[in-house]
Design an enzyme around this catalytic site. Structure first.
Site, PDB file in Angstrom:
ATOM      1  CE  LYS A  22     -62.941   8.937 -35.106  1.00 36.29           C
ATOM      2  NZ  LYS A  22     -63.225   8.425 -36.736  1.00 36.29           N
ATOM      3  CG  ASP A 306     -60.748   2.001 -36.915  1.00 36.35           C
ATOM      4  OD1 ASP A 306     -59.416   1.753 -37.622  1.00 36.35           O
ATOM      5  OD2 ASP A 306     -61.182   2.315 -37.919  1.00 36.35           O
TER       6      ASP A 306
END
Ligand code: UD1
Length: 420
Positions: A22, A306
């Protein structure tokens, strides 16, 4: 309203194919604005951030053809406006890449302040500092960013903070600038290398991406006429690795670059997990309760912020007390309250969270505060006893392709349900 309903506990087993990254893809798409021509991008993740990025590019004048769910051909020959649509750009963080790309392509941009996960203050001063050093004038007024440059001229730029976004953004602006730009104290994440590789494939001259000094020799034009495949998603791979550990499962991940996963592998081994590394695939399995461990999130090659919430699920089930120190985002512990509803014992204060490991988590209704928190709750729900209902799915859908389908294929009992 949609929710995910997960019934656990399940031991996740089998194979998962990792999608394109992403965070690389959301930079590659604006980067196509620098090309005066056509290119094809493959291995795009099928997620909402990508659909929105494509809509924005179309509004700017690009022509996009979908070759399949994961591949587009994009023609950026005619960029007809420098005003990016506010309603779309406010939906995600990476819309800030339009600034660097459009300053390079048109010398002008008007864009709304970027949206994205609420992880605390997310300033863009380092981006602006870089653009201004190259000769642009950037102002922020009433929620909008205006950038203008008669001419961009390469120069040395020192980043005061290691920033993924600022490194990529300044790189984008420098590609067509006159002369040489050096970015010192650059971020080194895999997606930075991916954006540099993409631009070089299209005719740019960028050296040193992946180290802390990047040198960009400005070129007159990017030619396009090439096909590029997005790098595998380090964070999605790490999410499934940690899902294997939290559920005492056994997963093999295909289509990943295991070099990018080393910090995660190291922590998995520390908590007692097992890893077999095959270079482009990895097997991770766990047959006992995780050991305690301490984590500090850091820029690459450190442990990624993340993956902090997903690691938090593992440590909440650990045998002993663990500490996570979050050094990047000040509000990244919102998920801990949700895990506590499920029986975890976590105390979060500021940038530190203290985990008193429990033997079991129990299903509960929980709310995903941001993208990676959502992924953590899916893992927690799979590991927990009983039914977990996860709300606020728009966050998860921004960054994970078919999360419930991928989890279902490896044994999870998970369903997306629409609720009035
Ligand atoms: C990117 C990722 C995000 C990830 C983060 C850190 C994308 C689209 N998002 O976000 O998922 O969590 O990297 O790996 O790729 N900072 C400043 N001034 C700036 C820029 C950043 O002070 O101009 C600070 C931030 O507040 C933060 C740190 O630097 O504390 C790192 O931020 P940065 O690497 O820029 O994150 P993003 O690019 O926004």
């Amino acid at each position: 309203m949609e929710k995910l309903v997960v019934t656990g506990p399940t031991r996740l087993t089998g194979e998962v194919t990792i999608s394109g990254a992403k965070n690389a893809a959301v930079a590659l798409l604006p980067a196509t604005l620098l090309i005066d021509g056509v290119c094809t991008i493959e291995n795009l993740p099928n997620i909402s951030d990508i659909k929105i990025s494509c809509e924005i590019l179309e509004k700017l004048g690009a022509k996009i053809t979908w070759n399949s769910k994961h591949s587009i051909t994009i023609d950026t020959t005619n960029i007809t406006t420098t005003k990016a649509p506010l309603d779309l750009t406010s939906k995600f963080r990476a819309s800030y890449y339009l600034i660097g790309a459009m300053l390079g392509r048109k010398g002008e941009i008007e864009v709304g302040m970027p949206g994205g996960c609420k992880l605390g203050a997310r300033p863009i001063d380092q981006h602006i500092k870089g653009f201004e050093a190259l000769g642009a004038n950037v102002t922020v007024e009433k929620g909008k960013i205006y950038g203008k440059a008669d001419k961009l001229v390469g120069c040395p730029i020192y980043m005061d903070i290691v920033s993924v976004g600022a490194t990529i953004n300044v790189m984008l602006a420098a590609v067509l600038a006159k002369g040489t730009t050096t970015i010192d104290n650059a971020a080194k994440e895999p997606h930075i290398v991916d954006v540099a590789n993409f631009l070089n494939t299209m005719g740019a001259d960028i050296r040193g991406a992946g180290t802390d000094v990047i040198k960009i020799n400005g070129v007159e034009k990017l030619h396009g006429n090439a096909t590029y495949s997005v790098v595998p998603d380090q964070i999605e791979a790490g999410t499934f690795m940690l899902a294997a550990i939290a559920t005492k499962g056994d997963l093999t991940l295909k289509n990943c670059i295991t070099k990018h996963l080393e910090s995660i592998t190291a922590k998995i081994i520390e908590v007692g997990g097992n890893v077999e590394d095959y270079g482009d695939s990895i097997r991770v399995w766990m047959d006992k309760r995780p050991n305690k461990a301490n984590i500090k999130t850091l820029p690459y090659p450190g442990f990624p912020t993340d993956l902090q919430p997903q690691m938090g699920v593992v440590l909440s089930l650990g045998n002993g007390n663990s500490i996570i120190n979050e050094s990047i985002w000040e509000s990244r512990f919102q998920y801990t309250e949700e895990l506590n509803r499920m029986g975890a014992k976590i105390t979060a204060q500021g940038k530190t969270a203290f985990f008193e490991g429990v033997e079991k988590l129990y299903g509960a209704p929980v709310y995903s505060s941001d993208l990676r928190a959502g992924a953590a709750l899916v893992i927690a729900g799979t590991a927990a006893e009983g039914i977990t209902e996860i709300y606020n799915l728009q966050h998860i859908d921004r960054g994970y392709e078919n999360i419930e389908e991928k989890f279902r294929k490896i044994g999870a009992n998970i369903e997306r349900v629409t609720e009035e």
